[in-house]
Write a protein that holds these residues in place. Structure first.
Motif, PDB file in Angstrom:
ATOM      1  N   GLY A 332       0.777  -1.227   0.000  1.00 14.57           N
ATOM      2  CA  GLY A 332       0.000   0.000   0.000  1.00 14.57           C
ATOM      3  C   GLY A 332       0.809   1.279   0.000  1.00 14.57           C
ATOM      4  N   ILE A 333       1.960   1.289   0.655  1.00 14.77           N
ATOM      5  CA  ILE A 333       2.743   2.521   0.714  1.00 14.77           C
ATOM      6  C   ILE A 333       3.457   2.759  -0.610  1.00 14.77           C
ATOM      7  N   GLN A 334       4.095   1.734  -1.140  1.00 13.45           N
ATOM      8  CA  GLN A 334       4.888   1.935  -2.355  1.00 13.45           C
ATOM      9  C   GLN A 334       4.024   2.199  -3.582  1.00 13.45           C
ATOM     10  N   THR A 335       2.741   1.819  -3.542  1.00 11.52           N
ATOM     11  CA  THR A 335       1.850   2.028  -4.684  1.00 11.52           C
ATOM     12  C   THR A 335       0.884   3.185  -4.486  1.00 11.52           C
ATOM     13  N   ALA A 336       0.955   3.882  -3.342  1.00 10.99           N
ATOM     14  CA  ALA A 336      -0.086   4.840  -2.977  1.00 10.99           C
ATOM     15  C   ALA A 336      -0.266   5.949  -3.997  1.00 10.99           C
ATOM     16  N   SER A 337       0.822   6.505  -4.499  1.00  4.65           N
ATOM     17  CA  SER A 337       0.704   7.627  -5.421  1.00  4.65           C
ATOM     18  C   SER A 337      -0.048   7.219  -6.689  1.00  4.65           C
ATOM     19  N   ALA A 338       0.364   6.130  -7.300  1.00  3.74           N
ATOM     20  CA  ALA A 338      -0.285   5.706  -8.539  1.00  3.74           C
ATOM     21  C   ALA A 338      -1.736   5.285  -8.303  1.00  3.74           C
ATOM     22  N   LEU A 339      -1.985   4.564  -7.214  1.00  2.39           N
ATOM     23  CA  LEU A 339      -3.364   4.154  -6.925  1.00  2.39           C
ATOM     24  C   LEU A 339      -4.254   5.364  -6.683  1.00  2.39           C
ATOM     25  N   ALA A 340      -3.730   6.379  -6.012  1.00  2.52           N
ATOM     26  CA  ALA A 340      -4.511   7.581  -5.748  1.00  2.52           C
ATOM     27  C   ALA A 340      -4.825   8.328  -7.041  1.00  2.52           C
ATOM     28  N   ARG A 341      -3.843   8.455  -7.908  1.00  2.00           N
ATOM     29  CA  ARG A 341      -4.080   9.187  -9.158  1.00  2.00           C
ATOM     30  C   ARG A 341      -5.017   8.418 -10.084  1.00  2.00           C
ATOM     31  N   LEU A 342      -4.871   7.088 -10.110  1.00  2.00           N
ATOM     32  CA  LEU A 342      -5.799   6.283 -10.890  1.00  2.00           C
ATOM     33  C   LEU A 342      -7.214   6.418 -10.343  1.00  2.00           C
ATOM     34  N   SER A 343      -7.362   6.287  -9.031  1.00  6.02           N
ATOM     35  CA  SER A 343      -8.683   6.346  -8.421  1.00  6.02           C
ATOM     36  C   SER A 343      -9.322   7.714  -8.617  1.00  6.02           C
ATOM     37  N   ALA A 344      -8.547   8.775  -8.483  1.00  4.54           N
ATOM     38  CA  ALA A 344      -9.092  10.112  -8.707  1.00  4.54           C
ATOM     39  C   ALA A 344      -9.617  10.258 -10.134  1.00  4.54           C
ATOM     40  N   ALA A 345      -8.868   9.751 -11.092  1.00  5.93           N
ATOM     41  CA  ALA A 345      -9.324   9.828 -12.485  1.00  5.93           C
ATOM     42  C   ALA A 345     -10.625   9.051 -12.678  1.00  5.93           C
ATOM     43  N   LEU A 346     -10.720   7.865 -12.095  1.00  2.93           N
ATOM     44  CA  LEU A 346     -11.925   7.065 -12.236  1.00  2.93           C
ATOM     45  C   LEU A 346     -13.122   7.742 -11.579  1.00  2.93           C
ATOM     46  N   ILE A 347     -12.933   8.330 -10.425  1.00  3.20           N
ATOM     47  CA  ILE A 347     -14.031   8.990  -9.706  1.00  3.20           C
ATOM     48  C   ILE A 347     -14.504  10.223 -10.457  1.00  3.20           C
TER      49      ILE A 347
END
Length: 372
Positions: A332-347
């Motif tokens: 979760g920590i090492q992937t947080a930035s990419a997961l957050a940016r992906l999720s923001a785009a999807l939302i």
């Protein structure tokens, strides 16, 4: 297309650990963001108990893609985002005994690594017993992550961008409110357009409150101890057993050690089990020259997984306005930035960032529909 209707959508993110905080940061410029945390401070259960490393060889392919896509943000954060480096050199050596030769080849195939002889591994980490090893694999590009500094930077960024954080705000009810939701907490009742379930080990519990089918999330306890080092370990790499039976990481002049346990438990304030601590000591004394005379500190945290071990990020297709962001496991920590940016785009219904696509991030591989 976006599931948002308003020019300034209202989003409630449940859980202010690294997943929730990073997404709140990415959304707050474009949405009214409410970040809800059940505890008295963010990151209590998982983020705050993590021994996170940034390693591009760790985890299944979708995780490695997210990790690669997070590197640039961590190495080159926005101006004024953080005052200390997020990543610092550490390196990792994975060690193998005579029963683990096949694992060496598998690890080398992941790239960004090279093989070491037992003597070379022992030269870099003098606590190793070279005579017990058949070989080792080094990932010199691995980095230590300043987890607390990163979390606090995200939380400051949320506030600076107009988002709100409420602690001691456990969600007790989630009810449909027209086309949106009504979120009930001890801190108040909040109407929102979208709910983001970033509640870690409590992910399936939150889904039940919303009338959403569970994904089979399994929280697993991970134990860790802090022990003395025989000499200054600052220059040593992190050491990981090739079969993940233990690991040791230098930590502020001490050594953080774990038996890499993954005991399924109910969502809870995880506490260390004495048997797991004994197993940890036995494993590291067997594999290394260390003799554990005193345990300075011991703790446990939760890492939560769905069946395929890949994080979940996406809208639930059966209940409108319910977004999953769970199952990060140990990544979760090492992937947080990419997961957050992906999720923001999807939302927001925005295009997937080009750099995520370039690194092989595929939204369908992370979507909850794969688990239905």
């Amino acid at each position: 297309m976006s599931e948002m209707r308003n020019a300034r959508p209202r989003v409630a993110i449940i859980g202010a650990g690294m997943a929730g905080a990073s997404l709140a940061y990415e959304l707050a410029d474009a949405a009214e963001v409410l970040l809800l945390e059940r505890e008295s401070h963010p990151g209590y259960h998982t983020t705050g108990r993590s021994a996170a490393m940034f390693t591009e060889t760790y985890g299944p392919a979708p995780v490695r893609a997210l990790t690669r896509a997070s590197r640039d943000f961590y190495e080159n954060p926005p101006e004024n985002f953080i005052s200390v480096p997020i990543l610092t050199p550490r390196g990792v050596i994975l060690v193998a005994d005579a029963s683990q030769e096949a694992l060496i080849a598998e690890t080398l195939a992941a790239g960004a690594t090279h093989r070491l002889t037992p003597a070379e591994a022992e030269a870099q980490a003098p606590i190793l017993r070279g005579d017990r090893l058949i070989g080792a694999v080094a990932e010199p590009g691995a980095r230590a992550i300043d987890v607390d500094a990163l979390l606090q930077a995200y939380l400051r960024g949320v506030k600076a961008r107009g988002g709100r954080l409420l602690c001691e705000a456990e969600v007790t009810a989630l009810d449909r409110d027209g086309a949106g939701w009504r979120v009930t907490t001890p801190a108040g009742v909040f109407p929102v357009d979208t709910i983001v379930n970033a509640s870690g080990a409590w992910g399936d519990k939150i889904a039940e409150l919303a009338g959403v089918s569970k994904l089979g999330l399994v929280p697993k306890r991970r134990t860790a101890i802090l022990i003395d080092a025989p000499s200054d370990p600052q220059a040593w790499p992190m050491l990981i057993d090739m079969a993940e039976a233990w690991y040791i990481k230098p930590d502020a002049g001490l050594l953080l050690a774990s038996p890499a346990d993954a005991t399924p438990v109910e969502p809870q304030d995880a506490q260390p089990d004495e048997m797991d601590i004994a197993i940890c000591v036995d494993r590291i004394e067997t594999a290394t020259k260390l003799q554990v005379k005193h345990i300075r500190h011991k703790w446990a945290g939760l890492r939560s997984f769905v069946g395929d071990g890949v994080p979940v990020a996406g809208f639930d297709k059966t209940v409108p306005g319910f977004f999953w962001l769970i199952g990060q496991g140990g990544y979760g920590i090492q992937t947080a930035s990419a997961l957050a940016r992906l999720s923001a785009a999807l939302i927001l219904g925005a295009p997937i960032p080009a750099d995520l696509k370039a690194e092989g991030v595929i939204p369908a591989e992370l979507a909850p529909t794969r688990l239905r």
